[in-house]
Write an enzyme that holds these catalytic residues in place. Structure first.
Site, PDB file in Angstrom:
ATOM      1  N   HIS A 134       0.657  -1.404   0.235  1.00 48.16           N
ATOM      2  CA  HIS A 134      -0.029   0.391  -0.497  1.00 48.16           C
ATOM      3  C   HIS A 134       0.809   1.514   0.242  1.00 48.16           C
ATOM      4  CE1 HIS A 134      -3.274  -2.800   1.039  1.00 48.16           C
ATOM      5  NE2 HIS A 134      -3.994  -2.270   1.647  1.00 48.16           N
ATOM      6  N   GLY A 183      -0.625  -2.869  -5.517  1.00 47.67           N
ATOM      7  CA  GLY A 183      -1.690  -4.084  -5.152  1.00 47.67           C
ATOM      8  C   GLY A 183      -2.863  -3.771  -4.613  1.00 47.67           C
ATOM      9  N   HIS A 184      -3.211  -2.830  -4.604  1.00 45.85           N
ATOM     10  CA  HIS A 184      -5.055  -1.783  -3.846  1.00 45.85           C
ATOM     11  C   HIS A 184      -4.041  -0.589  -4.649  1.00 45.85           C
ATOM     12  CE1 HIS A 184      -8.145  -0.409  -2.419  1.00 45.85           C
ATOM     13  NE2 HIS A 184      -8.083  -0.836  -0.999  1.00 45.85           N
ATOM     14  N   HIS A 249     -10.867  -7.976  -5.512  1.00 46.56           N
ATOM     15  CA  HIS A 249     -10.802  -7.692  -3.399  1.00 46.56           C
ATOM     16  C   HIS A 249     -11.969  -6.083  -4.620  1.00 46.56           C
ATOM     17  CE1 HIS A 249     -10.362  -3.978  -1.058  1.00 46.56           C
ATOM     18  NE2 HIS A 249     -10.103  -4.844  -0.252  1.00 46.56           N
ATOM     19  N   GLU A 301     -12.852  -9.779   0.956  1.00 50.95           N
ATOM     20  CA  GLU A 301     -13.128  -8.734   0.394  1.00 50.95           C
ATOM     21  C   GLU A 301     -13.945  -8.295  -0.674  1.00 50.95           C
ATOM     22  OE1 GLU A 301     -11.652  -6.506   4.519  1.00 50.95           O
ATOM     23  OE2 GLU A 301     -10.245  -6.267   2.392  1.00 50.95           O
ATOM     24  N   GLU A 317     -18.627  -4.493   1.874  1.00 53.53           N
ATOM     25  CA  GLU A 317     -17.507  -2.937   2.198  1.00 53.53           C
ATOM     26  C   GLU A 317     -18.425  -1.491   2.318  1.00 53.53           C
ATOM     27  OE1 GLU A 317     -13.769  -3.826   1.749  1.00 53.53           O
ATOM     28  OE2 GLU A 317     -13.848  -1.718   2.503  1.00 53.53           O
ATOM     29  N   CYS A 319     -16.828   1.106   2.201  1.00 57.73           N
ATOM     30  CA  CYS A 319     -16.244   1.658   1.412  1.00 57.73           C
ATOM     31  C   CYS A 319     -15.795   1.292  -0.760  1.00 57.73           C
ATOM     32  CB  CYS A 319     -14.442   1.483   1.604  1.00 57.73           C
ATOM     33  SG  CYS A 319     -13.529   1.845   2.540  1.00 57.73           S
ATOM     34  N   CYS A 385     -11.004   2.300   6.893  1.00 61.97           N
ATOM     35  CA  CYS A 385     -10.654   2.238   5.628  1.00 61.97           C
ATOM     36  C   CYS A 385     -12.500   3.122   5.424  1.00 61.97           C
ATOM     37  CB  CYS A 385     -10.587   1.925   5.046  1.00 61.97           C
ATOM     38  SG  CYS A 385     -11.353  -0.018   4.800  1.00 61.97           S
ATOM     39  N   CYS A 386     -13.838   2.427   6.534  1.00 61.78           N
ATOM     40  CA  CYS A 386     -14.586   2.937   6.296  1.00 61.78           C
ATOM     41  C   CYS A 386     -15.198   4.265   6.379  1.00 61.78           C
ATOM     42  CB  CYS A 386     -15.410   1.526   6.169  1.00 61.78           C
ATOM     43  SG  CYS A 386     -14.986   0.405   5.361  1.00 61.78           S
TER      44      CYS A 386
END
Lengths: 613, 613
Positions: A134, A183-184, A249, A301, A317, A319, A385-386
């Site tokens: 990240h 990756g994200h 994801h 996720e 999620e 997000c 994160c949310c």
């Protein structure tokens, strides 16, 4: 299912700063956000070491890195939300507090521009060794915060840090330099934002390069090696232009498609257009819950197989719902089609909104569509994160209301309030909406161009609406302009200051069934009214039992607005199969009272009347 | 599918004479009926020898029998309609003309009471030799006319003739006397009416005996011997108490069930209750069109096999739709369940109403749900049962509005106007309804008991309605009284003079699909709004073609009231699959303009949006 993507329309967004919200539904939520949520999230960032990590990395404080490697991003997202808040209300105390945090952030930046407190403090020798860690995800959120704060205050400190960081990425990665598959996803859409504010083309090009890196085997790290995850987990299984299916994801996938939509808005690359069109259909037609929730599985996720939409174990999620709004907003601008704004609406009133309590200080990370009573909102999460995504998503909700269409403007969301922006060749237009949406389908729109002029006003007719009435300047309309085109009524005429439009959308109670392929919903119905998906909660229905409860799809439900309940909701009330009354409340408002069960998809009782139709 | 019939409620009818209709929808129709239809039908009866047959049989005129053996019944049905008209407007000229016809009728009665001009004039030696020759069918209609005329004028001449005829039947037929299975039911329900006005039990008993005669092999005549028809054609295949399925000629079946419901209202015979319950489900759930039409086949003017509901060749005799209203009205009174009033409503606004032109002088005998343009209204038929049935059905439409429930009253149909009748223990109650039904779902009801009193007001929530609002004396209701019970909202409270109820029914546009078993409707949708079924007519859609036209079930349709069109209709307008606009009008109003195609079940276009739900 081969379909050809429609032509690009390339509409332009209308920023939320041009849209005032004086809406009985949204205004109290925004006030709670300002008064409660932002303060609570800043306090949590402070208390959990997220802010002090920057001070430590900058040498302003002693001590080890606290928390997890993506924690920097939470601070950035709160700052982005703060910036949005300052745009409409320049609170000097909040701004001073933010400047203090920005000082810590700037201090944490290494001389070469690198910025990621986890690696600086805990693993300086491990930088850029695992693509799942990240580093650029954090950087992307820094960039989004920096752009927002610059636009809100004119202050460049965070923006300069963001540019130095982006320049660092650009020096290390790119054609002829190192490969990288973040990756994200997040950096890609952030770099497009940075390009838009700085006009530095290298940021746009780096975003494009990062998109193009995917799907060629460059990905490296723990995730890629785990058989049950693999490259599809982070959308690295195929080149982006070849994407057919949504995988992995959920938030990552949505951020990727959002960036692709941003890039193609400028590039027009037909391969991207086709890929977006394919993957949208695959997401929305086979992998989205009725609430707009996506990503059924806790394990990754994210996505599993088509039509796998379990209710109790739905991950969904918060997000991911927010990111669906981001992506669909861009899709609407790209293709000028109301179906994407329909999805934005679904998130606004259901999937995304469910993530925050009415009090503004409790959150869902996971949003199941059924619960036996053991799933509850909490104040914070280890991975938080949310809440921080809500902090930046909610104050920018006004951006979904309008778009500039080239030949005029489009009304995408129905919010009580005013907007003012320039269309086409610079004509300034004020708009005002009067509505009790989402509880009532009547929308009164007044159009105030600075002078009489010809342009087109597009009004979205929501996908849930089957019947509507339309008046322009007091006269009912039923010619060709009363027919929808890509989901819009198109009023292309000469507009004079003060011209009025009244759109009356039928907003009936509707029992919907899932497609037969969705095993979890077989023999079940969900109740919708307008944009609102309803649920049954134990709090209102103490006599019902989770397993035995059933409702007929033909059961007539009384519609009643209850201003005193759950912040003001329209409830629906009918008779369950066993004759007991049952009361339904909006899904977004669940788990704001005593603990108990909840269901969206309700077992369908046999109809009283079985006609042949 | 075994179901147990619910308990008998035995509600009482409120005659139409207690219900004034000041309704924008019904009032002009009733005026046209009075001014045009009745005169036209009398003139046709005159011109075709139907009236002079009586004069000839009575020796008042020379000449042979003209027409067909059931022609007497048309005169009786017109007289019944005239009587209903005289009840509200005692037009002396019309009454004198009727008295003249009644003189002819009375003169045609033979000394033993026998009355059937065909046999008297053309085949005196063939009386009671073929059960299919409508002798008692004619007699039944005489009785209905006689009861109506007596109630309208107090004049007994026709009633006395009817009693003499019924007494004649009673002498010839019955236990220990001759067997008889009347080929075309009608006499049974008529005898119950005669019993109610004369209080002579023998008429009721004869009705019951005639019902019980069926299904034991007593039937004789041409029909019984033809293999393709046989006893099921006239419901003589099983004893009435064993009926499981609707069979044969549709009007005959409906008249039979109507009589059974009449008889059981007094007798309470559980075998009849069960049989009615079974055959209702079989009729409505498997053998009824969306318009309320029944009897798909021209061959037997009736039923074929379950789910055989072709559109272009749909027979759907107007009389059968009217008879469905008769039967369902009785079922509603018997069982106190709104589902039966739903069917009455479906006939009122669709199946039965389609039978008469807006001008009031042209008729459909056959009511297909699709036409390529070769099916049109005409002024009269050789077999003209349908126009004459409309003449007696329409002026009595007010009878469907209310019922007396024992503990109060039920509002079954929504008509602008006033009603006054006694409930329960004799309390007089005035009701007034204000509504723009069927175009709008808001109904304002004022309840005026002669003094404050406790009783229950039941309001039907139509089966098509999923969402509604309810206010009593200005206060929104959402307790248990806001839940439906057997399809009714039950307001059981103390009512004071002038208390108000506002019921707001959501009346959205709805696309309905037939069950998968209905082959003719596969891949098709029908559009409903409230009680109105819509169709596409070529007159409004010159650019559409009958075979190629398709509409998406999710297509939003603009709703617009057009007071100048077709007597004032709410039209729906949307975009067909090919992008061309299409306009839908109420099915009942079709073929009132230039010739062209018509469709109720429209080919379904692919949805723009294919969500998983």
């Amino acid at each position: 299912m081969k379909r050809t993507a429609p032509p690009l329309m390339r509409w332009q967004p209308v920023p939320f700063t041009k849209v005032s919200i004086e809406d009985a539904f949204w205004r109290p939520r925004l006030e709670t956000l300002n008064e409660v949520t932002i303060k609570a999230c800043l306090a949590q960032c402070e208390a959990t070491g997220r802010i002090s990590n920057f001070a430590k990395a900058g040498g302003r404080m002693e001590g080890p890195f606290e928390g997890i490697y993506f924690n920097d991003s939470d601070v950035y997202k709160v700052l982005e939300g703060v910036a949005y808040l300052l745009m409409s209300n320049r609170d000097s105390e909040l701004e001073a507090e933010t400047d203090r945090i920005i000082d810590f952030i700037a201090s944490a930046q290494e001389p070469d521009g690198y910025l990621c407190t986890y690696f600086t403090l805990a693993a300086p020798d491990k930088k850029w060794t695992d693509m799942e860690k990240h580093e650029m995800y954090n950087g992307g959120h820094l960039i989004e915060a920096a752009v927002a704060y610059y636009e809100a205050t004119g202050k460049r400190k965070l923006l300069d840090a963001a540019c130095r960081l982006a320049d660092h990425y650009d020096r290390v990665f790119g054609p002829g330099k190192r490969h990288w598959v973040e990756g994200h996803e997040e950096i890609e859409l952030a770099l497009v934002k940075l390009y838009r504010v700085t006009h530095e083309e290298r940021y746009w090009k780096l975003a494009l390069w990062l998109l193009e890196e995917r799907g060629h085997g460059y990905g490296q790290g723990e995730i890629w090696e785990k058989e049950e995850w693999g490259p599809a987990y982070c959308q690295d299984d195929v080149p982006v232009r070849d994407i057919e299916r949504v995988t992995g994801h959920a938030v990552r996938a949505m951020y990727l498609y959002t960036a692709m939509a941003d890039v193609v808005h400028a590039s027009g690359d037909p391969a991207y257009v086709e890929a977006l069109h394919r993957v949208w259909a695959h997401t929305v037609e086979r992998n989205m819950y009725v609430t707009g929730g996506i990503g059924p599985s806790r394990h990754n996720e994210g996505f599993t197989r088509d039509y796998d939409l379990p209710n109790e174990t739905a991950y969904c999620e918060t997000c991911a719902a927010i990111a669906m709004a981001f992506w669909n907003h861009r899709m609407n601008l790209l293709f000028g089609d109301a179906r994407y704004a329909d999805v934005v609406e679904r998130e606004m009133y259901n999937g995304a909104l469910a993530g925050i309590s009415l009090s503004g200080d409790k959150f869902f990370y996971v949003n199941p569509l059924a619960s036996k009573g053991d799933h509850h909102r909490v104040e914070w999460f280890g991975t938080s994160c949310c809440p921080t995504n809500l902090v930046r998503y909610l104050p920018s909700i006004g951006q979904y209301a309008y778009a500039r269409t080239g030949d005029g403007l489009a009304v995408n969301q129905f919010l009580n309030g005013e907007a003012e922006f320039a269309i086409g060749d610079g004509l300034n237009v004020k708009l005002s909406q009067k509505t009790n949406y989402p509880w009532d389908g009547r929308i009164e729109l007044t159009v105030h161009p600075e002078r009489a002029a010809n342009f087109a006003v597009r009004l979205r007719v929501p996908g849930w609406c089957r019947g509507y009435r339309l008046e322009v300047c007091g006269a009912p309309i039923s010619g060709a302009e009363a027919l929808t085109d890509r989901g819009y009524l198109v009023l292309d005429r000469r507009w004079s200051p003060g011209d009025s439009v009244v759109l009356e959308l039928d907003m009936p109670v509707e029992a919907v069934r899932a497609r037969a392929e969705v095993e979890a919903d077989r023999g079940r119905i969900a109740i919708q009214r307008g944009p609102i998906v309803y649920c049954v909660e134990q709090a209102d229905n103490p006599d019902l039992t989770y397993d035995a409860f059933a409702l007929s799809a033909r059961e007539p439900l009384i519609v009643r607005h209850r201003p005193e309940l759950l912040g003001g909701v329209t409830v629906l009330m009918g008779r369950a199969e066993d004759g007991k009354p049952c009361l339904l409340v909006p899904y977004y408002a669940w788990d704001n009272r005593e603990k108990g069960f909840m269901q969206v998809w309700i077992r369908e009782a046999e109809d009283r009347n079985l006609y042949v139709y």
